[in-house]
Design an enzyme around this catalytic site. Structure first.
Site, PDB file in Angstrom:
ATOM      1  N   GLY A  71     -25.454  80.307  16.472  1.00 33.00           N
ATOM      2  CA  GLY A  71     -27.415  79.948  16.205  1.00 33.00           C
ATOM      3  C   GLY A  71     -27.549  80.918  15.859  1.00 33.00           C
ATOM      4  O   GLY A  71     -26.888  82.181  15.417  1.00 33.00           O
ATOM      5  N   CYS A 120     -19.829  80.483  19.431  1.00 31.97           N
ATOM      6  CA  CYS A 120     -20.095  81.796  19.169  1.00 31.97           C
ATOM      7  C   CYS A 120     -21.356  81.546  19.900  1.00 31.97           C
ATOM      8  O   CYS A 120     -21.350  82.673  21.262  1.00 31.97           O
ATOM      9  CB  CYS A 120     -20.491  81.771  17.729  1.00 31.97           C
ATOM     10  N   TYR A 121     -22.753  81.452  19.247  1.00 35.36           N
ATOM     11  CA  TYR A 121     -24.145  81.740  20.574  1.00 35.36           C
ATOM     12  C   TYR A 121     -23.602  80.623  21.473  1.00 35.36           C
ATOM     13  O   TYR A 121     -24.519  80.726  23.548  1.00 35.36           O
ATOM     14  CB  TYR A 121     -25.415  81.188  19.276  1.00 35.36           C
ATOM     15  N   HIS A 147     -15.207  81.920  15.375  1.00 36.68           N
ATOM     16  CA  HIS A 147     -16.047  79.753  14.992  1.00 36.68           C
ATOM     17  C   HIS A 147     -14.496  79.601  14.402  1.00 36.68           C
ATOM     18  O   HIS A 147     -13.795  78.978  12.948  1.00 36.68           O
ATOM     19  CB  HIS A 147     -15.906  79.972  13.262  1.00 36.68           C
ATOM     20  N   GLU A 198     -13.976  76.537  13.033  1.00 36.57           N
ATOM     21  CA  GLU A 198     -14.124  75.148  12.956  1.00 36.57           C
ATOM     22  C   GLU A 198     -14.035  75.756  10.775  1.00 36.57           C
ATOM     23  O   GLU A 198     -14.687  74.788  10.349  1.00 36.57           O
ATOM     24  CB  GLU A 198     -15.805  74.614  12.736  1.00 36.57           C
ATOM     25  N   ASP A 237     -22.862  56.094  -2.508  1.00 35.99           N
ATOM     26  CA  ASP A 237     -23.764  55.713  -0.936  1.00 35.99           C
ATOM     27  C   ASP A 237     -24.522  54.171  -1.276  1.00 35.99           C
ATOM     28  O   ASP A 237     -24.243  54.270   0.259  1.00 35.99           O
ATOM     29  CB  ASP A 237     -24.818  57.109  -0.991  1.00 35.99           C
TER      30      ASP A 237
END
Length: 510
Positions: free
Chosen positions: A53, A80-81, A167, A169, A225
């Site tokens: 964040g 992280c945050y 991170h 990810e 989609d």
């Protein structure tokens, strides 16, 4: 089905966390950071991930989760945050220390733990932080450090709380996926059963339970989609589904004929081709602002669908849309500010005459394609390039006119055909299209002065449309495209190529 909840604190990589978890065949769901502990218990996740964040945990009124989540007995991973708020709320200390700031690729030393099982030692990771944990809460132990950040990861084994400052990810953290797998499997004990087959089964059942014997009107754009949403829903309710393909006058060259043929082949008899091009163009006359364009188009779509419903004489309770997760993120949620309103999300009128049915709204684009393959939709349609619902309205800068539409249709067709020909036996860009700017420049043809439009070519590679990289065509090929377009279309006398990644740009221009 086992699930992981991701509490969103507004980090730029929150959606990537969800993607990585799903890639490991575990269902993930993003929720607002302040979801109550009671609602979390009702959702019964096997684990919780706190995202990164932009806030600082030590400032007044900084954002934080419901304090009761620490007593739920559910494994928690803070990123992280998320790590910082975990530390602060459990009586640790977080500070802003200029000496420990880290941005970009960083070497990290990982110590033995369940989180880093199988890959301890020195590795590269992605850091992006100014604040850092200075003092850990009681019963937490350090399990990773860098030259600048002494507490780069920590855990409380008793409570199954884990926190990392880096991170995992992002692809730059090479061991990140293995770490997430350790958290999901070894710590949360999840069953890795999130697959396209299970999604199809659950959604067909859910659509049946929701719709029952009511009629559904499907908004078909011709893209993958809405087509997948239609086939999925048709599998559930058969002939109670009516699919409407609206020609709003802003489609690519020959699009109406190509899409109409496909729809009738895949969806059967209840397909309506509605020509509303004059209505859309009249509503857009004089409009130049992108958000206003999108909202006008969204409202006009609904107007057309309502008229079709009346004409068919059916009591349509539901409007089916091919909304996917990136549409929702870009249209704005509590912590993702509006980037652009998608006509099927932020562009809808407040008072809608239908209930919305959006079976794909938790999926990313690559997941939608995978579902399409499992539904036996022909590959040429599953792999079709994305095309926005507002069509060429978001690829024409400034006011939309019939002349501009015709010019862009011709230029775009030349560009796409040349790319298709060159890359027919190798990997083509994920998406490529032309944009007609509102800028006119002086040119010369023979001995004559021209004053024509500037056309911009766009091509990107991506997996999930949340981020993208510009595609590196050979310069000689770009020159060939430019020459062909300028020679064949007199209204265009200059061609440029967009080399902007996402972020900071979006894939579409408007």
């Amino acid at each position: 089905m086992d699930k992981i909840l991701i509490l969103d604190f507004g980090g730029q990589y929150t959606q990537l966390i969800a993607r990585r978890v799903r890639e490991l065949n575990v269902y993930s769901e993003i929720v607002d950071y302040d979801i109550s502990a009671k609602k979390i218990k009702e959702k019964a996740p096997k684990g919780i991930i706190l995202s990164g964040g932009y806030d600082s945990v030590y400032i007044k009124d900084s954002i934080k989760p419901d304090n009761e989540i620490w007593e739920l007995g559910i494994p928690i991973l803070g990123i992280c945050y998320g790590f910082q708020v975990m530390s602060k709320e459990n009586k640790g200390k977080v500070i802003n220390d200029k000496n420990s700031e880290e941005y970009g690729l960083t070497e990290i030393n990982l110590k033995s733990s369940r989180l880093f099982k199988g890959f301890t030692g020195n590795h590269k990771c992605w850091m992006s932080h100014a604040d850092s944990v200075q003092k850990l809460p009681d019963d937490f132990k350090v399990i990773a450090s860098t030259n600048k950040c002494k507490i780069a990861a920590a855990f409380n084994d008793k409570k199954n709380f884990y926190g990392v400052q880096f991170h995992p990810e992002v692809t730059q953290t090479a061991f990140g996926k293995k770490m997430l797998k350790n958290f999901l499997v070894n710590i949360c004990n999840t069953k890795r059963n999130w697959k396209s087959d299970s999604f199809i089964e659950s959604q067909v059942s859910q659509i049946k339970d929701t719709v029952k014997n009511d009629f559904v009107l499907c908004a078909i754009s011709g893209g993958v989609d809405s087509l997948v949403a239609a086939v999925l829903t048709h599998k559930a309710i058969k002939n109670n589904l009516y699919s409407v393909f609206v020609n709003h006058g802003l489609l690519r060259k020959n699009e109406v004929e190509e899409v109409s043929k496909t729809l009738k082949k895949v969806l059967g008899k209840n397909v309506i081709i509605e020509d509303a091009s004059e209505l859309f163009l009249s509503k857009l006359k004089g409009v130049t602002e992108p958000e206003e364009k999108r909202k006008i188009i969204g409202k006009t779509f609904i107007e057309v669908f309502e008229n079709v419903a009346k004409r068919l004489g059916k009591d349509f309770k539901y409007l089916l849309q091919g909304t996917i997760y990136p549409d929702i993120v870009e249209s704005g949620t509590k912590f993702s500010k509006t980037i652009k309103s998608h006509h099927n999300v932020g562009g809808l009128p407040e008072k809608l005459g239908f209930k919305l049915l959006e079976p794909l709204n938790k999926l990313f684009k690559d997941e939608v394609r995978d579902v399409g393959k499992k539904l036996n939709i022909p590959l040429e349609h599953v792999n079709r390039q994305p095309f926005p619902g507002p069509g060429l309205a978001v690829r024409i800068i400034g006011e939309i006119t019939k002349d501009k539409i015709k010019t862009l249709q011709e230029a775009d067709a030349i560009y796409r055909n040349m790319v298709l020909e060159k890359y027919k036996n190798k990997k083509a860009p994920w998406q490529y299209f032309a944009v007609l700017t509102n800028a006119k420049t002086v040119g010369v043809v023979g001995d004559n002065r021209t004053y024509g439009y500037t056309l911009v070519l766009r091509a990107v590679d991506t997996v999930d449309a949340m981020s993208a990289q510009w595609f590196k065509f050979p310069l000689s090929f770009l020159e060939q495209i430019s020459t062909t377009i300028c020679n064949k279309i007199p209204e265009i006398n200059r061609v440029a190529y967009d080399i902007t990644n996402k972020p900071p740009g979006t894939i579409e221009w408007e």
